[in-house]
Design a protein around this motif. Structure first.
Motif, PDB file in Angstrom:
ATOM      1  N   ARG A 234     -15.110  16.805  38.127  1.00 32.17           N
ATOM      2  CA  ARG A 234     -13.707  16.376  38.206  1.00 32.17           C
ATOM      3  C   ARG A 234     -12.997  16.597  36.870  1.00 32.17           C
ATOM      4  N   SER A 235     -11.730  16.980  36.942  1.00 29.14           N
ATOM      5  CA  SER A 235     -10.938  17.193  35.721  1.00 29.14           C
ATOM      6  C   SER A 235     -10.148  15.951  35.322  1.00 29.14           C
ATOM      7  N   GLU A 236      -9.907  15.073  36.275  1.00 28.47           N
ATOM      8  CA  GLU A 236      -9.240  13.799  36.013  1.00 28.47           C
ATOM      9  C   GLU A 236      -9.996  12.690  36.729  1.00 28.47           C
ATOM     10  N   ILE A 237     -10.159  11.555  36.040  1.00 25.24           N
ATOM     11  CA  ILE A 237     -10.919  10.443  36.616  1.00 25.24           C
ATOM     12  C   ILE A 237     -10.154   9.151  36.372  1.00 25.24           C
ATOM     13  N   PRO A 238      -9.722   8.448  37.418  1.00 23.72           N
ATOM     14  CA  PRO A 238      -9.103   7.135  37.228  1.00 23.72           C
ATOM     15  C   PRO A 238     -10.116   6.146  36.645  1.00 23.72           C
ATOM     16  N   SER A 239      -9.663   5.234  35.851  1.00 25.29           N
ATOM     17  CA  SER A 239     -10.563   4.297  35.182  1.00 25.29           C
ATOM     18  C   SER A 239     -11.427   3.517  36.168  1.00 25.29           C
ATOM     19  N   LYS A 240     -10.870   3.125  37.305  1.00 26.48           N
ATOM     20  CA  LYS A 240     -11.614   2.312  38.272  1.00 26.48           C
ATOM     21  C   LYS A 240     -12.858   3.027  38.802  1.00 26.48           C
ATOM     22  N   ASP A 241     -12.855   4.374  38.739  1.00 24.42           N
ATOM     23  CA  ASP A 241     -14.008   5.125  39.233  1.00 24.42           C
ATOM     24  C   ASP A 241     -15.198   5.087  38.276  1.00 24.42           C
ATOM     25  N   LEU A 242     -15.003   4.483  37.082  1.00 27.79           N
ATOM     26  CA  LEU A 242     -16.087   4.378  36.108  1.00 27.79           C
ATOM     27  C   LEU A 242     -16.855   3.068  36.230  1.00 27.79           C
TER      28      LEU A 242
ATOM     29  N   TYR B 181     -12.040  -4.291  35.907  1.00 26.39           N
ATOM     30  CA  TYR B 181     -13.483  -4.451  36.085  1.00 26.39           C
ATOM     31  C   TYR B 181     -14.165  -4.767  34.758  1.00 26.39           C
ATOM     32  N   GLU B 182     -15.400  -5.260  34.886  1.00 28.35           N
ATOM     33  CA  GLU B 182     -16.236  -5.552  33.727  1.00 28.35           C
ATOM     34  C   GLU B 182     -17.143  -4.343  33.493  1.00 28.35           C
ATOM     35  N   PRO B 183     -17.030  -3.672  32.357  1.00 26.96           N
ATOM     36  CA  PRO B 183     -17.764  -2.417  32.161  1.00 26.96           C
ATOM     37  C   PRO B 183     -19.229  -2.636  31.778  1.00 26.96           C
ATOM     38  N   ALA B 184     -20.033  -1.618  32.029  1.00 23.75           N
ATOM     39  CA  ALA B 184     -21.407  -1.592  31.529  1.00 23.75           C
ATOM     40  C   ALA B 184     -21.385  -0.775  30.239  1.00 23.75           C
ATOM     41  N   LEU B 185     -21.345  -1.464  29.097  1.00 21.52           N
ATOM     42  CA  LEU B 185     -21.160  -0.784  27.814  1.00 21.52           C
ATOM     43  C   LEU B 185     -22.486  -0.440  27.158  1.00 21.52           C
ATOM     44  N   LEU B 186     -22.543   0.764  26.622  1.00 24.98           N
ATOM     45  CA  LEU B 186     -23.700   1.236  25.866  1.00 24.98           C
ATOM     46  C   LEU B 186     -23.234   1.451  24.425  1.00 24.98           C
ATOM     47  N   GLU B 187     -23.622   0.557  23.523  1.00 23.45           N
ATOM     48  CA  GLU B 187     -23.114   0.585  22.153  1.00 23.45           C
ATOM     49  C   GLU B 187     -23.754   1.719  21.341  1.00 23.45           C
ATOM     50  N   THR B 188     -22.910   2.458  20.630  1.00 29.04           N
ATOM     51  CA  THR B 188     -23.377   3.531  19.736  1.00 29.04           C
ATOM     52  C   THR B 188     -22.706   3.339  18.376  1.00 29.04           C
ATOM     53  N   ASP B 189     -23.249   4.008  17.356  1.00 25.51           N
ATOM     54  CA  ASP B 189     -22.725   3.760  16.013  1.00 25.51           C
ATOM     55  C   ASP B 189     -21.858   4.876  15.450  1.00 25.51           C
ATOM     56  N   THR B 190     -21.928   6.083  16.031  1.00 28.94           N
ATOM     57  CA  THR B 190     -21.134   7.179  15.483  1.00 28.94           C
ATOM     58  C   THR B 190     -20.582   8.061  16.594  1.00 28.94           C
ATOM     59  N   TYR B 191     -19.626   8.861  16.191  1.00 27.82           N
ATOM     60  CA  TYR B 191     -19.026   9.905  17.019  1.00 27.82           C
ATOM     61  C   TYR B 191     -20.113  10.820  17.604  1.00 27.82           C
ATOM     62  N   GLU B 192     -21.054  11.235  16.745  1.00 31.62           N
ATOM     63  CA  GLU B 192     -22.118  12.137  17.184  1.00 31.62           C
ATOM     64  C   GLU B 192     -23.109  11.439  18.122  1.00 31.62           C
ATOM     65  N   SER B 193     -23.343  10.152  17.906  1.00 33.28           N
ATOM     66  CA  SER B 193     -24.260   9.403  18.784  1.00 33.28           C
ATOM     67  C   SER B 193     -23.728   9.342  20.209  1.00 33.28           C
ATOM     68  N   GLN B 194     -22.407   9.163  20.311  1.00 32.00           N
ATOM     69  CA  GLN B 194     -21.804   9.135  21.645  1.00 32.00           C
ATOM     70  C   GLN B 194     -22.033  10.464  22.355  1.00 32.00           C
ATOM     71  N   LYS B 195     -21.849  11.547  21.627  1.00 28.72           N
ATOM     72  CA  LYS B 195     -22.048  12.867  22.227  1.00 28.72           C
ATOM     73  C   LYS B 195     -23.493  13.048  22.675  1.00 28.72           C
ATOM     74  N   LEU B 196     -24.457  12.621  21.832  1.00 32.95           N
ATOM     75  CA  LEU B 196     -25.870  12.768  22.174  1.00 32.95           C
ATOM     76  C   LEU B 196     -26.217  11.979  23.428  1.00 32.95           C
ATOM     77  N   MET B 197     -25.715  10.738  23.506  1.00 33.96           N
ATOM     78  CA  MET B 197     -26.006   9.918  24.684  1.00 33.96           C
ATOM     79  C   MET B 197     -25.422  10.559  25.950  1.00 33.96           C
ATOM     80  N   ALA B 198     -24.245  11.167  25.818  1.00 33.44           N
ATOM     81  CA  ALA B 198     -23.637  11.835  26.970  1.00 33.44           C
ATOM     82  C   ALA B 198     -24.450  13.058  27.384  1.00 33.44           C
TER      83      ALA B 198
END
Length: 296
Positions: free
Chosen positions: A180-188, A217-234
């Motif tokens: 998908r190129s666009e995703i509404p927040s509720k779909d997350l 909604y209440e999100p399921a958050l995965l905490e990361t410490d850096t810009y690069e960490s977020q990319k790696l987790m993705a």
């Protein structure tokens, strides 16, 4: 009391030797003796005790020496500063940007600033938001680029808006939403979201949590410490990363799919911030550059 007389007095006070002081000031001993005698007459008290064996400062002379030495040093610093300004001698501007940002937020401005101030040396480093603010306060940085929510409750820091971006989502190519190129927040709501850690970026963490709640909604958050960490987790498929939609992220990694976040209270608001009592003259010049850039 002339500056040359002060210099001669300091020389004698430090060497306690009229002959040596005369050599240091390129005058005869007779000349320097006359200058000291003239100074004592002007002040109305003795500066030195003289005998055939040695020269020593009187208590009043020692007090005058200590104060004049300090004043001369301060005057030299004032003159040096004025010379730097008048001759445009190289100055320094210490910049920092947050680990939960890409460098584009600040790199866009630097070349423009340098074109206008080509003798200013710029240093640039990246820190966690909490460390960035701490080091701004202790003088390690002159200006920082940081997400606006991190600046709340700091009365000694002033800031101006740098830029504002919509949200770009990054996820593994195998993620269920990857096509998908666009995703509404509720779909997350059923997926893990990578976000800045509460320890390193408390302001942004709380802001993100509140934005998700406003989205319903209440999100399921995965905490990361850096810009690069977020990319790696993705990339590993562990979660969906949030980035400012600057146009630079999608150029960086072919292993990720990208989508625009819609129907949301989220946005990336970035400020340039500096300590209110920082006297670096190039801060204003940098902020003027930012204002001109934003007004284009």
């Amino acid at each position: 009391m002339h500056s040359r007389t002060i210099k001669c007095f300091i020389s004698v006070a430090e060497s306690l030797n009229f002959t040596k002081a005369a050599h240091e000031n390129f005058v005869t001993q007779t000349t320097i003796s006359r200058q000291i005698a003239s100074l004592e007459e002007e002040l109305g008290f003795s500066l030195f005790e003289r005998n055939t064996v040695k020269v020593v400062l009187t208590p009043a002379g020692r007090s005058l020496y200590c104060d004049l030495k300090r004043i001369v040093k301060e005057c030299d610093a004032v003159i040096s500063k004025a010379k730097e300004i008048s001759t445009n001698i190289k100055g320094t501007l210490k910049l920092g940007y947050s680990t939960d940002l890409g460098p584009k937020c600040i790199l866009d401005i630097i070349p423009i600033f340098q074109d206008l101030n080509n003798n200013v040396k710029i240093t640039l480093n990246q820190e966690t938001p909490i460390n960035l603010i701490s080091q701004l306060q202790n003088g390690s940085y002159d200006i920082i680029a940081i997400l606006t929510p991190e600046l709340h409750n700091y009365k000694d820091i002033v800031s101006v808006p740098a830029c504002r971006y919509n949200i770009l989502l990054a996820m593994s190519k195998n993620h269920p939403l990857a096509t998908r190129s666009e995703i509404p927040s509720k779909d997350l709501r059923n997926y893990k979201i990578c976000t800045a850690s509460k320890r390193d970026a408390p302001g942004m963490y709380e802001y993100a949590l509140e934005a998700f709640r406003k989205d319903g909604y209440e999100p399921a958050l995965l905490e990361t410490d850096t810009y690069e960490s977020q990319k790696l987790m993705a990339i590993l498929g562990e979660g969906i990363a949030f980035y400012p939609d600057t146009g630079e992220i999608s150029e960086k990694d072919h292993r990720l799919s990208y989508a625009h976040l819609t129907e949301t209270h989220h946005s990336y608001s970035i400020d340039y911030a500096w300590l209110q009592d920082n006297k670096n003259i190039y801060i204003k010049k940098f902020i003027d550059t930012v204002d001109a850039f934003n007004d284009r």
